[in-house]
Enzyme design. Structure first.
Site, PDB file in Angstrom:
ATOM      1  N   GLY A 116      30.040  39.570  27.997  1.00  0.00           N
ATOM      2  CA  GLY A 116      29.990  38.068  28.138  1.00  0.00           C
ATOM      3  C   GLY A 116      28.956  37.338  28.938  1.00  0.00           C
ATOM      4  N   SER A 143      31.538  38.750  21.524  1.00  0.00           N
ATOM      5  CA  SER A 143      32.544  38.600  22.872  1.00  0.00           C
ATOM      6  C   SER A 143      33.104  37.197  22.544  1.00  0.00           C
ATOM      7  CB  SER A 143      31.244  38.514  23.771  1.00  0.00           C
ATOM      8  OG  SER A 143      32.131  38.075  25.079  1.00  0.00           O
ATOM      9  N   LYS A 313      41.252  47.828  23.723  1.00  0.00           N
ATOM     10  CA  LYS A 313      40.499  48.455  24.594  1.00  0.00           C
ATOM     11  C   LYS A 313      41.032  48.233  26.140  1.00  0.00           C
ATOM     12  CE  LYS A 313      35.474  46.706  25.691  1.00  0.00           C
ATOM     13  NZ  LYS A 313      35.942  46.464  27.256  1.00  0.00           N
ATOM     14  N   HIS A 337      36.100  49.219  31.102  1.00  0.00           N
ATOM     15  CA  HIS A 337      35.173  48.127  31.338  1.00  0.00           C
ATOM     16  C   HIS A 337      33.838  48.215  32.155  1.00  0.00           C
ATOM     17  CE1 HIS A 337      36.259  43.691  30.384  1.00  0.00           C
ATOM     18  NE2 HIS A 337      35.105  43.632  31.112  1.00  0.00           N
ATOM     19  N   ARG A 340      33.533  47.518  35.698  1.00  0.00           N
ATOM     20  CA  ARG A 340      33.668  46.356  36.205  1.00  0.00           C
ATOM     21  C   ARG A 340      34.931  45.774  36.879  1.00  0.00           C
ATOM     22  NH1 ARG A 340      29.669  42.925  35.288  1.00  0.00           N
ATOM     23  NH2 ARG A 340      30.893  41.148  34.473  1.00  0.00           N
ATOM     24  N   ASP A 368      34.058  53.759  24.938  1.00  0.00           N
ATOM     25  CA  ASP A 368      33.079  52.687  25.835  1.00  0.00           C
ATOM     26  C   ASP A 368      32.960  53.053  27.505  1.00  0.00           C
ATOM     27  OD1 ASP A 368      32.146  49.852  26.124  1.00  0.00           O
ATOM     28  OD2 ASP A 368      33.794  50.000  27.666  1.00  0.00           O
ATOM     29  N   GLY A 370      29.654  53.793  30.107  1.00  0.00           N
ATOM     30  CA  GLY A 370      28.748  54.594  30.612  1.00  0.00           C
ATOM     31  C   GLY A 370      27.742  55.297  29.633  1.00  0.00           C
ATOM     32  N   ARG A 372      24.424  55.892  28.100  1.00  0.00           N
ATOM     33  CA  ARG A 372      23.097  55.647  28.535  1.00  0.00           C
ATOM     34  C   ARG A 372      22.230  56.422  27.471  1.00  0.00           C
ATOM     35  NH1 ARG A 372      25.779  52.103  30.194  1.00  0.00           N
ATOM     36  NH2 ARG A 372      25.629  51.630  32.428  1.00  0.00           N
ATOM     37  N   GLY A 391      26.796  49.001  25.804  1.00  0.00           N
ATOM     38  CA  GLY A 391      26.716  47.827  26.417  1.00  0.00           C
ATOM     39  C   GLY A 391      25.440  47.204  27.280  1.00  0.00           C
TER      40      GLY A 391
END
Length: 440
Positions: A116, A143, A313, A337, A340, A368, A370, A372, A391
């Site tokens: 977002g 999104s 999700k 998330h 978050r 989803d 983490g 990297r 993300g």
């Protein structure tokens, strides 16, 4: 030195580079000319440079987590507990990292996660992200809290795959409108986000008193929606009929907010400044964007609302995965998330293996939170995921170099995954199993 141990020229299969070697070669060739990547190839440097490029509010919203950040740390620690066990002396000269999701074969087991308020990071926002995904041929989950309407993003993507993220509003008319628009733009799946029925406690944002949506950022899906605007007009009419007047304090901050909202709302800036609609739209969004009372019974109605594949999700408990299968969903995304929403939550990777045992191939399983590195992608697939979403890394790339930066970040992850796959002794994503890992 001989070209090969038999003094024979290398075979065609040995010359086939694959995405990993191709990416390496491109970077090293540029290095010969004295050029280094604008987007760093390691996450730590990428994050550090992106932070320098972003405003304080953009950084807080993008990088911040819930509570003390322990869930974000847990996501990374979970990956560290698993180690890849390479196998040797296998022919890995040709590798196939493609996977099939809902009838579409994509070149790598990677999707761009819905993030977002990307307009905080770059003015092109979701449109630039859409172009990056289309260039790579991987799906972008558009999104619900975007800075650019889904129709504009779809136009930028051509025939490339796109999905749509749905936040279930308090007003079912808006839910139906968003689903219809998603169908019309060619979305190939709907991802219903379940873990944002309330907004998590995010100290970095709270300490700045900063919520992008209250400034009119990240609500373009709503201000471009005829049903939403009708809801706004209805609320304004009801307030007038009830004799309710605007009693907001007039401060320098409130004036700046009004200017920001008016700039982002569709239409002429001066008209927006004079109209009550843009500010009412923000207030309406904040009130109805998510439904805290959402239950499984609501989700059952999705089959009558859309014929698109449905992915849930935010699933972290095996019993919730079982319930999802019982109501016939097409996919499950294991996610916290990105740390978050709930401070002190279980790491997504720690939840994945148990949920994979429940799903057992009955639905598409996505991971989803983490990711990297390419090694992280490998580990998530080994623990049962069919594909992963990325993300924060691509958003940092967006901050550094727009659409090209977002593209390069994801291309680097795919390249590293391809090389990790081969170096671990495998030639396809389908070969990776938990036996490829050790937790010792």
């Amino acid at each position: 030195m001989n070209a090969s141990p038999t003094n024979e020229p290398a075979t065609d299969k040995d010359q086939e580079p694959g995405p990993g070697r191709a990416r390496q070669n491109a970077i090293y060739r540029a290095g010969v000319l004295g050029r280094t990547p604008i987007v760093p190839t390691d996450f730590a440097t990428l994050e550090r440079r992106a932070r320098r490029r972003m405003s304080a509010k953009a950084w807080a919203y993008t990088a911040g987590g819930a509570g003390d950040g322990s869930t974000m740390r847990a996501n990374r620690e979970a990956f560290e507990r698993w180690k890849i066990v390479p196998r040797v002396l296998r022919d890995v000269s040709r590798r196939d990292i493609s996977v099939e999701l809902f009838g579409r074969r994509i070149p790598a087991p990677v999707l761009l996660a819905p993030l977002g308020a990307s307009d905080l990071v770059h003015p092109e926002a979701d449109r630039a992200i859409a172009r990056a995904a289309a260039d790579l041929g991987v799906p972008y989950i558009l999104s619900n809290q975007a800075g650019v309407p889904m129709e504009e993003c779809a136009a930028a993507m051509g025939s490339a795959p796109r999905w749509f993220q749905l936040y279930w509003s308090k007003d079912d008319r808006l839910v139906d409108s968003l689903l219809e628009r998603a169908k019309n733009i060619g979305a190939e799946a709907v991802v219903v986000t379940l873990d944002t029925q309330l907004l998590g406690w995010r100290p970095l944002d709270l300490n700045l008193g900063s919520l992008p949506f209250s400034q009119g950022q990240g609500i373009a899906q709503y201000t471009a929606d005829h049903t939403f605007l009708q809801i706004v007009r209805e609320r304004l009419a009801a307030a007038r009929a009830a004799g309710i007047k605007d009693t907001a304090d007039v401060t320098l901050g409130s004036i700046r907010t009004l200017v920001n909202i008016s700039r982002r709302f569709p239409g002429r800036f001066l008209d927006n400044l004079r109209s009550p609609v843009p500010r009412a739209a923000v207030e309406t969004f904040l009130d109805i964007y998510s439904r805290p009372s959402l239950t499984w019974q609501d989700l059952i109605t999705l089959r009558n609302r859309t014929d698109l594949p449905v992915v849930l999700k935010g699933v972290l408990h095996p019993d919730d995965a079982r319930r999802a299968l019982d109501i016939g969903v097409d996919g499950i995304m294991v996610s916290n998330h990105g740390g978050r929403q709930v401070g002190g939550s279980i790491a997504s990777l720690d939840a994945l293996a148990d949920i994979a045992g429940v799903v057992g191939g009955k639905a598409t399983l996505l991971f989803d939170s983490g990711i990297r590195t390419g090694a992280d992608i490998f580990k998530a697939l080994a623990l049962g995921a069919d594909a992963v979403t990325v993300g924060r890394p691509y958003l940092y790339g967006l901050a550094l170099n727009g659409a090209q930066g977002a593209r390069d970040t994801v291309a680097n992850l795919i390249a590293e995954f391809d090389l990790t796959l081969g170096l671990a002794g495998h030639v396809s994503a389908r070969e990776i199993t938990v036996e490829s890992l050790s937790s010792r």
